[in-house]
Design a protein around this motif. Structure first.
Motif, PDB file in Angstrom:
ATOM      1  N   UNK A 194       0.839  -1.202   0.000  1.00 28.95           N
ATOM      2  CA  UNK A 194       0.000   0.000   0.000  1.00 28.95           C
ATOM      3  C   UNK A 194       0.873   1.251   0.000  1.00 28.95           C
ATOM      4  N   UNK A 195       1.906   1.261   0.852  1.00 21.80           N
ATOM      5  CA  UNK A 195       2.794   2.416   0.930  1.00 21.80           C
ATOM      6  C   UNK A 195       3.592   2.587  -0.359  1.00 21.80           C
ATOM      7  N   UNK A 196       3.997   1.474  -0.978  1.00 18.71           N
ATOM      8  CA  UNK A 196       4.713   1.580  -2.251  1.00 18.71           C
ATOM      9  C   UNK A 196       3.833   2.233  -3.306  1.00 18.71           C
ATOM     10  N   UNK A 203       5.031   5.632  -4.528  1.00 20.79           N
ATOM     11  CA  UNK A 203       5.515   5.362  -5.892  1.00 20.79           C
ATOM     12  C   UNK A 203       7.045   5.375  -5.970  1.00 20.79           C
ATOM     13  N   UNK A 204       7.690   4.765  -5.017  1.00 21.17           N
ATOM     14  CA  UNK A 204       9.148   4.729  -5.005  1.00 21.17           C
ATOM     15  C   UNK A 204       9.674   3.828  -6.115  1.00 21.17           C
ATOM     16  N   UNK A 231      11.095   4.400   3.941  1.00 19.61           N
ATOM     17  CA  UNK A 231      11.243   4.069   2.526  1.00 19.61           C
ATOM     18  C   UNK A 231      12.204   2.905   2.314  1.00 19.61           C
ATOM     19  N   UNK A 232      13.352   2.922   2.993  1.00 17.10           N
ATOM     20  CA  UNK A 232      14.359   1.878   2.772  1.00 17.10           C
ATOM     21  C   UNK A 232      13.852   0.497   3.168  1.00 17.10           C
ATOM     22  N   UNK A 233      13.252   0.319   4.356  1.00 12.46           N
ATOM     23  CA  UNK A 233      12.734  -1.017   4.675  1.00 12.46           C
ATOM     24  C   UNK A 233      11.680  -1.505   3.682  1.00 12.46           C
ATOM     25  N   UNK A 238      19.635   7.588  -1.956  1.00 12.06           N
ATOM     26  CA  UNK A 238      18.241   8.039  -2.027  1.00 12.06           C
ATOM     27  C   UNK A 238      18.145   9.346  -2.804  1.00 12.06           C
ATOM     28  N   UNK A 239      17.086   9.466  -3.575  1.00  8.14           N
ATOM     29  CA  UNK A 239      16.820  10.706  -4.302  1.00  8.14           C
ATOM     30  C   UNK A 239      15.330  11.004  -4.229  1.00  8.14           C
TER      31      UNK A 239
END
Length: 223
Positions: free
Chosen positions: A13-15, A19-20, A48-50, A151-152
């Motif tokens: 859901x978070x992805x 939209x990473x 974001x990383x996990x 990360x960007x």
């Protein structure tokens, strides 16, 4: 149980929301102790990383994150504590060393991954700063490989000073190849720690595309 729920239900859901874009996921080792090293642009980096990695990741987290007021503060405290994140007070050498020692204990467990921001704190201006040698100490003490990440765009999702992330901006997570520093063990410890840290920062810079300052980040973190 909680991590399984997060990875199978909450993470997709978070992805979708954030939209990473993840590049280089094939570089993540399937097992063995691993130190995850990344640049630091936003509070949301630790979320974001996990979501981007196919392995459970434990973080050193600034102690301030655990004591924020209100509903958001209680959620963040619960989330970080449940994931086993380690609080550390920035600028307190004894507390920071204690957190690194806890990281060493975590890396001694089977297939553990421990994440750290070598710069020590978030960048206020988007540039990459010189790394603190605590990560070099952790590499030498644990013998673990390092997974570099650049990360960007996470600072556009949740700029410094923003209470909640924005839906719309897109972040990119670039995962480099694992780094083995066993060849540095013959150097004097202080020299080895500095050389390891500098090599990690150089690799992160190539992945993130940031301008490198060559100085430590001693500015106040606006939160």
């Amino acid at each position: 149980m909680f991590y399984t729920f997060m990875s199978r239900v909450v993470a997709p859901i978070l992805r979708l929301l954030f939209r990473s874009r993840v590049e280089g996921v094939e570089n993540v080792p399937s097992g063995g102790p691993l130190i995850v090293a990344s640049n630091h642009l936003s509070f949301i980096d630790s979320f974001i990383i996990p979501l981007a990695l196919p392995r459970k990741v434990t973080y050193i987290a600034k102690a301030d994150y655990f004591g924020q007021p209100g509903i958001k503060g209680r959620f963040v405290h619960w989330f970080l504590t449940t994931l086993g994140h380690v609080p550390v007070k920035r600028g307190a050498r004894r507390a920071a060393m204690g957190a690194l020692e806890q990281g060493l204990e975590i890396l001694a467990e089977d297939d553990s991954a421990f994440a750290i921001y070598p710069e020590g704190t978030r960048s206020l201006d988007g540039r990459l700063y010189r790394g603190r040698t605590g990560i070099g100490w952790l590499v030498l003490a644990s013998g673990a490989k390092v997974l570099p990440i650049g990360l960007e765009g996470t600072d556009r999702i949740q700029p410094i000073g923003s209470s909640w992330p924005r839906i719309g901006p897109r972040a990119t997570v670039r995962i480099g190849e694992p780094m083995d520093f066993s060849h540095y063990r013959g150097l004097p410890p202080a020299k080895a720690r500095r050389a390891i840290t500098d090599e990690i920062i150089e690799t992160i810079q190539k992945l993130s595309g940031q301008d490198y300052t060559g100085t430590y980040n001693d500015g106040a973190d606006a939160g």
